[in-house]
Design a protein around this motif. Sequence first.
Motif, PDB file in Angstrom:
ATOM      1  N   LYS A 245       0.837  -1.207   0.000  1.00  0.00           N
ATOM      2  CA  LYS A 245       0.000   0.000   0.000  1.00  0.00           C
ATOM      3  C   LYS A 245       0.872   1.258   0.000  1.00  0.00           C
ATOM      4  O   LYS A 245       0.547   2.265  -0.641  1.00  0.00           O
ATOM      5  CB  LYS A 245      -0.914  -0.007   1.232  1.00  0.00           C
ATOM      6  N   ALA A 246       1.984   1.220   0.716  1.00  0.00           N
ATOM      7  CA  ALA A 246       2.864   2.389   0.788  1.00  0.00           C
ATOM      8  C   ALA A 246       3.515   2.670  -0.566  1.00  0.00           C
ATOM      9  O   ALA A 246       3.653   3.831  -0.979  1.00  0.00           O
ATOM     10  CB  ALA A 246       3.937   2.166   1.849  1.00  0.00           C
ATOM     11  N   ARG A 247       3.938   1.617  -1.262  1.00  0.00           N
ATOM     12  CA  ARG A 247       4.537   1.803  -2.587  1.00  0.00           C
ATOM     13  C   ARG A 247       3.540   2.392  -3.578  1.00  0.00           C
ATOM     14  O   ARG A 247       3.918   3.147  -4.477  1.00  0.00           O
ATOM     15  CB  ARG A 247       5.057   0.467  -3.099  1.00  0.00           C
ATOM     16  N   ALA A 248       2.275   2.034  -3.385  1.00  0.00           N
ATOM     17  CA  ALA A 248       1.222   2.576  -4.252  1.00  0.00           C
ATOM     18  C   ALA A 248       0.730   3.935  -3.760  1.00  0.00           C
ATOM     19  O   ALA A 248      -0.190   4.506  -4.346  1.00  0.00           O
ATOM     20  CB  ALA A 248       0.058   1.593  -4.316  1.00  0.00           C
ATOM     21  N   LYS A 249       1.337   4.433  -2.670  1.00  0.00           N
ATOM     22  CA  LYS A 249       0.955   5.711  -2.050  1.00  0.00           C
ATOM     23  C   LYS A 249      -0.528   5.736  -1.689  1.00  0.00           C
ATOM     24  O   LYS A 249      -1.212   6.751  -1.835  1.00  0.00           O
ATOM     25  CB  LYS A 249       1.294   6.883  -2.991  1.00  0.00           C
ATOM     26  N   ASP A 250      -0.997   4.573  -1.215  1.00  0.00           N
ATOM     27  CA  ASP A 250      -2.396   4.431  -0.811  1.00  0.00           C
ATOM     28  C   ASP A 250      -2.484   4.609   0.704  1.00  0.00           C
ATOM     29  O   ASP A 250      -2.423   3.645   1.476  1.00  0.00           O
ATOM     30  CB  ASP A 250      -2.913   3.044  -1.230  1.00  0.00           C
ATOM     31  N   VAL A 251      -2.616   5.856   1.137  1.00  0.00           N
ATOM     32  CA  VAL A 251      -2.649   6.150   2.578  1.00  0.00           C
ATOM     33  C   VAL A 251      -3.865   5.519   3.236  1.00  0.00           C
ATOM     34  O   VAL A 251      -3.771   4.930   4.319  1.00  0.00           O
ATOM     35  CB  VAL A 251      -2.650   7.673   2.819  1.00  0.00           C
ATOM     36  N   ALA A 252      -5.016   5.626   2.581  1.00  0.00           N
ATOM     37  CA  ALA A 252      -6.233   5.026   3.145  1.00  0.00           C
ATOM     38  C   ALA A 252      -6.077   3.517   3.269  1.00  0.00           C
ATOM     39  O   ALA A 252      -6.550   2.905   4.242  1.00  0.00           O
ATOM     40  CB  ALA A 252      -7.436   5.363   2.263  1.00  0.00           C
TER      41      ALA A 252
END
Length: 305
Positions: A245-252
């Motif tokens: 999720k972090a690599r995809a910059k998906d904070v939610a």
Amino acid sequence: NEMAQAEAHSGCHQWVNYFVHAGHLHIKGFKMSKSLKNFITIRQALENNTARQIRMCFLLHKYNAPMDYGDNTMSHALTTEKTFVEFFHNAKAVLREGSIVDVQRWDKAARDLQVAVEVARGKVDAALKDDFDTPASIAALTDLVKATNLYLEGFQVQQQQPHSQTTNATPTTPPRKPVTLVVRNAANFVTHIFRIFGLIPDSAGVELGFPVSTNTSSSSTGGDEGVLTPVLDALIDFRSSVRDKARAKDVAGVLAECDAFRDDALPPMGIRLEDKTGGKSVWKLADAKELMKERAQKVEEKKRK
């Protein structure tokens, strides 16, 4: 008659010094007896409640007074037990966060809590000397729990308050921490009395509080590796998901994974994770079955909404 028979059988001139008359046990308002077919065996009682909960129920009633065994009686015992369970969890959390370098200077709040410990000690001593008054003893310990919770709440309020703006000449004062010594004194005393009452077995091997059953056994699962394996597996899965999720910059997505780790991964292992103010979290060991039951209730409540 009982004394004459016992002394004749044992050849003892004085069998006992005192006779203790216990109060009758009632089931739904009627005296428990085989003739009325309203008796409950210990095994049947243990199907619905733990041995500790049943002991707590009896401790909340005077030994020589009638007691009605029913849902209302056990409900009061369960509520009382939960109060002490949470007290021990909170005390252990404070002691875990404490450090040997922390300031142990006692302020007024710490002194007041130590006074509450000594007051509880005196009340319990007087109650047990007064015809073994266990209800009064539990009440005194409950008052000590309330005093400890009030002491710890003061630090939670401090964490919630925004930091005051300071200039370069006025350094920020570090947040005040609980005096772990006085918290330990309170928890030690409650633990000591509960050992006397049989609520904490001597063989439990715990320093503070109730022994915790997490449905894991070192002897049956291969020692430390068997105990740690499910926890480490959950951490690895959590880390992998968060990295993706972090690599995809998906904070939610990261926040959702954190919530899932807290709500779905930890409860089956008997671990409760509580989020506190200021971004901190506290872990508590609890019965895995109880945590799963709480989780199921929350899911049902969400469905109803």
